[in-house]
Design an enzyme around this catalytic site. Structure first.
Site, PDB file in Angstrom:
ATOM      1  N   GLY A  25      27.070   8.270 -25.622  1.00 24.98           N
ATOM      2  CA  GLY A  25      27.845   8.712 -26.265  1.00 24.98           C
ATOM      3  C   GLY A  25      28.474   7.296 -27.563  1.00 24.98           C
ATOM      4  O   GLY A  25      29.547   8.136 -28.078  1.00 24.98           O
ATOM      5  N   SER A  31      34.748   5.130 -30.333  1.00 26.41           N
ATOM      6  CA  SER A  31      34.228   5.942 -29.373  1.00 26.41           C
ATOM      7  C   SER A  31      34.880   5.605 -28.108  1.00 26.41           C
ATOM      8  O   SER A  31      35.042   4.893 -27.367  1.00 26.41           O
ATOM      9  CB  SER A  31      33.206   6.041 -29.108  1.00 26.41           C
ATOM     10  N   VAL A  77      19.862  13.620 -26.369  1.00 28.98           N
ATOM     11  CA  VAL A  77      19.152  14.175 -25.293  1.00 28.98           C
ATOM     12  C   VAL A  77      18.489  15.267 -25.647  1.00 28.98           C
ATOM     13  O   VAL A  77      17.756  15.852 -24.582  1.00 28.98           O
ATOM     14  CB  VAL A  77      20.537  14.023 -24.175  1.00 28.98           C
ATOM     15  N   TYR A 167      39.351  25.768 -29.466  1.00 32.55           N
ATOM     16  CA  TYR A 167      39.543  24.992 -29.016  1.00 32.55           C
ATOM     17  C   TYR A 167      37.585  26.129 -29.333  1.00 32.55           C
ATOM     18  O   TYR A 167      36.398  25.337 -29.018  1.00 32.55           O
ATOM     19  CB  TYR A 167      39.521  24.678 -27.382  1.00 32.55           C
ATOM     20  N   LYS A 174      33.273  23.051 -21.711  1.00 35.94           N
ATOM     21  CA  LYS A 174      33.882  22.365 -21.312  1.00 35.94           C
ATOM     22  C   LYS A 174      33.418  22.891 -19.128  1.00 35.94           C
ATOM     23  O   LYS A 174      33.680  21.822 -18.652  1.00 35.94           O
ATOM     24  CB  LYS A 174      34.850  21.388 -21.313  1.00 35.94           C
ATOM     25  N   THR A 205      40.465   9.233 -33.194  1.00 46.14           N
ATOM     26  CA  THR A 205      38.725   8.965 -33.419  1.00 46.14           C
ATOM     27  C   THR A 205      38.366   8.565 -35.499  1.00 46.14           C
ATOM     28  O   THR A 205      39.397   9.145 -35.797  1.00 46.14           O
ATOM     29  CB  THR A 205      37.722   9.151 -32.329  1.00 46.14           C
ATOM     30  N   ALA A 207      36.310  10.352 -36.214  1.00 44.51           N
ATOM     31  CA  ALA A 207      36.101  11.537 -36.505  1.00 44.51           C
ATOM     32  C   ALA A 207      37.576  12.627 -36.806  1.00 44.51           C
ATOM     33  O   ALA A 207      37.239  13.137 -37.099  1.00 44.51           O
ATOM     34  CB  ALA A 207      35.444  12.426 -35.793  1.00 44.51           C
TER      35      ALA A 207
END
Length: 281
Positions: A25, A31, A77, A167, A174, A205, A207
């Site tokens: 990640g 990050s 992944v 969200y 999550k 971050t 992003a």
């Protein structure tokens, strides 16, 4: 030992010498996984580092070099056999694995920004596969390598526990991740493998800086949190180090909130979108 930034104490108190860890990640030097990896390495652990694809490789490779990582591999992944190749390389080089930091997540932008009722089946499946099922797969592949026990650590967010405005689909995702932590902890406990999550507050971050209104969410969080501030990425890194160490040998199935305490307060009201998955890694 490599040169570390000012955020990291050169005299790490926890000792991971001789331990082997996998960190997934890392997307860039902002990050959360990167800060955790710095602490792991500073404590003496040897690390395997993965990056998603050729687009992220130029950002991650220099960071892996700073960590002196002997294993640096691509790992989408969602791609067939990608995770298996990483674990095969770990088995061939080390023959064991002591801890994993799982910090991956993905959802198509249209589904991320739209209402939950408008989420596509494909987008929902992708989000669950990348963010949740990948942890389950890692647990399955890691178990044979953790003969002496181990620690699996993943990153979550408050939106998995309660409604966070905007969200959207990542809330149920999550929630599923945190439920998986508990079930994996139950199944792997007899092998002395611990499974825990860190629920991180929003972090600025790279992003997140491109999201319209993100500064509003940070301001609202700082107003609501008992500590009256937002967290630093390094605080998440230190918590991850704790979970990788013997100091948390009696803790499993836990969701540790590293969010300046905002989870104990009422709803955070802000005219801003929630942090992206990258913002809480």
């Amino acid at each position: 030992m490599p040169d570390f930034p000012e955020c990291c104490d050169p005299a790490e108190l926890l000792d991971l010498s001789g331990r082997k860890g996998l960190v997934t990640g890392i997307a860039n030097d902002r990050s959360l996984a990167w800060l955790a990896a710095l602490h792991f390495r500073q404590a003496g652990a040897d690390l395997a580092i993965t990056y998603r694809d050729a687009r992220t490789q130029p950002y991650v490779a220099p960071l892996a070099a700073r960590l002196e990582a002997p294993i640096v591999m691509p790992c989408d992944v969602g791609a067939p056999d990608a995770l298996e190749a990483v674990f095969d390389a770990i088995a061939a080089r080390w023959g064991k694995l002591d801890f994993i930091l799982h910090a991956v997540g993905s959802v198509p932008p249209a589904d991320l920004h739209g209402r939950l009722t408008e989420c596509s089946a494909e987008g929902f499946a992708e989000a669950m596969m990348v963010s949740v099922y990948s942890l389950i797969r890692m647990a399955r592949l890691a178990e044979p390598l953790m003969q002496a026990g181990g620690s699996l650590i993943t990153l979550s967010y408050l939106g998995g526990e309660r409604v966070v405005e905007n969200y959207n689909v990542m809330g149920p995702v999550k929630a599923a991740l945190e439920a998986s932590v508990r079930y994996l902890a139950h199944e792997l406990g007899p092998a002395n493998i611990r499974v825990n999550a860190i629920s991180a507050g929003p972090v600025q971050t790279r992003a997140a800086s491109g999201l319209s209104g993100f500064s509003g969410l940070l301001a609202a969080t700082a107003r609501s949190a008992p500590l009256r501030r937002n967290i630093e990425a390094d605080e998440v890194g230190r918590a991850a180090l704790l979970f990788a160490s013997n100091y948390t040998s009696g803790i499993t199935g836990e969701v540790l909130h590293v969010d300046a305490g905002v989870h104990i307060e009422g709803p955070v009201h802000a005219d801003a979108p929630r942090p992206s998955p990258e913002a809480v890694r």
